[in-house]
Design an enzyme around this catalytic site. Structure first.
Site, PDB file in Angstrom:
ATOM      1  N   CYS A  82       0.838  -1.190   0.000  1.00 46.93           N
ATOM      2  CA  CYS A  82       0.000   0.000   0.000  1.00 46.93           C
ATOM      3  C   CYS A  82       0.875   1.242   0.000  1.00 46.93           C
ATOM      4  CB  CYS A  82      -0.912  -0.020   1.223  1.00 46.93           C
ATOM      5  SG  CYS A  82      -1.915   1.482   1.405  1.00 46.93           S
ATOM      6  N   CYS A 138       0.438   3.175   3.580  1.00 49.14           N
ATOM      7  CA  CYS A 138       0.924   2.717   4.889  1.00 49.14           C
ATOM      8  C   CYS A 138       1.898   1.553   4.812  1.00 49.14           C
ATOM      9  CB  CYS A 138      -0.258   2.337   5.783  1.00 49.14           C
ATOM     10  SG  CYS A 138      -1.200   0.908   5.183  1.00 49.14           S
ATOM     11  N   CYS A 153      -7.392  -0.883   1.758  1.00 46.60           N
ATOM     12  CA  CYS A 153      -6.349  -1.329   2.677  1.00 46.60           C
ATOM     13  C   CYS A 153      -6.918  -1.430   4.087  1.00 46.60           C
ATOM     14  CB  CYS A 153      -5.186  -0.339   2.641  1.00 46.60           C
ATOM     15  SG  CYS A 153      -3.898  -0.673   3.863  1.00 46.60           S
ATOM     16  N   CYS A 179      -4.997   1.532   6.524  1.00 45.30           N
ATOM     17  CA  CYS A 179      -5.208   2.973   6.358  1.00 45.30           C
ATOM     18  C   CYS A 179      -6.529   3.318   5.678  1.00 45.30           C
ATOM     19  CB  CYS A 179      -4.047   3.612   5.608  1.00 45.30           C
ATOM     20  SG  CYS A 179      -3.923   3.159   3.853  1.00 45.30           S
ATOM     21  N   CYS A 183      -8.681  -6.374  -9.331  1.00 42.20           N
ATOM     22  CA  CYS A 183      -8.279  -5.375 -10.316  1.00 42.20           C
ATOM     23  C   CYS A 183      -7.885  -4.100  -9.562  1.00 42.20           C
ATOM     24  CB  CYS A 183      -9.439  -5.113 -11.269  1.00 42.20           C
ATOM     25  SG  CYS A 183      -9.045  -4.054 -12.666  1.00 42.20           S
TER      26      CYS A 183
END
Length: 202
Positions: free
Chosen positions: A111, A114, A161, A164, A184
């Site tokens: 990510c 984070c 995520c 975060c 995707c």
């Protein structure tokens, strides 16, 4: 007035064939695994348990981490305009434009907000869509799936995520074996970390 038997037989076969053709997509779809949504996006603050991974992909186990919470201004400064629009406002990058969308190197996709591990390159495949696609996340603990009804024409399952809350992309039930799923993702929502010593294709 009597109907020609051959004509009646032809019309009967045509009706059965048409009905089968119309129902086939629904039958095939029913054989695919359902895309499950989790609970709604968690409130900001608190903590979350995620699975962590070393640079060489070795699992480090589950750890409880504080959720990453920042002001809108701080997110904008950290992410940049393109990633900010996608990750904090559920935007979508244009197909074939994300950095490294067609990368095939060995590593982990993390990510951008984070650094949580999201996808292993071993599960990446060419979906022909122009977005990075994977048939499973590196850990289901590290993502959250929620119903997305922003488009009136269809219901979708959004992926964010777990740490975060940043929007990453969507998951669909038209992927390859072994899961039948297609995660995707937006390339601008992730950063690629190669396994140490592995050459990166630009």
């Amino acid at each position: 007035m009597s109907t020609d038997p051959e004509r009646r037989r032809f019309l009967g076969v045509l009706a059965v064939t048409t009905a089968g053709a119309v129902s086939l997509p629904f039958v095939l779809r029913a054989t695919r695994p359902a895309v499950a949504a989790d609970a709604p996006r968690p409130a900001q603050g608190g903590s979350v348990t995620i699975d962590e991974f070393a640079p060489d992909k070795k699992p480090l186990g589950s750890r409880t981490q504080p959720r990453v919470v920042m002001t809108d201004e701080a997110w904008r400064a950290k992410l940049g305009a393109r990633s900010y629009d996608v990750m904090r406002h559920d935007g979508t990058e244009r197909a074939y434009t994300g950095p490294g969308w067609n990368r095939h190197d060995n590593g982990i996709y993390r990510c951008l907000g984070c650094d949580t591990a999201l996808y292993d390159s071993a599960t990446k495949f060419d979906s022909g869509t122009g977005w990075p696609s994977f048939w499973q996340p590196i850990s289901r603990k590290n993502i959250v799936q929620t119903d997305d009804r922003s488009l009136a024409i269809e219901d979708r399952t959004a992926v964010s995520c777990a740490r975060c809350g940043s929007h990453l992309g969507h998951v669909f039930d038209d992927g390859p074996d072994p899961t039948g799923l297609r995660y995707c993702m937006n390339a601008v929502a992730m950063r690629f970390v190669p396994v140490p010593g592995v050459h990166i294709t630009l």
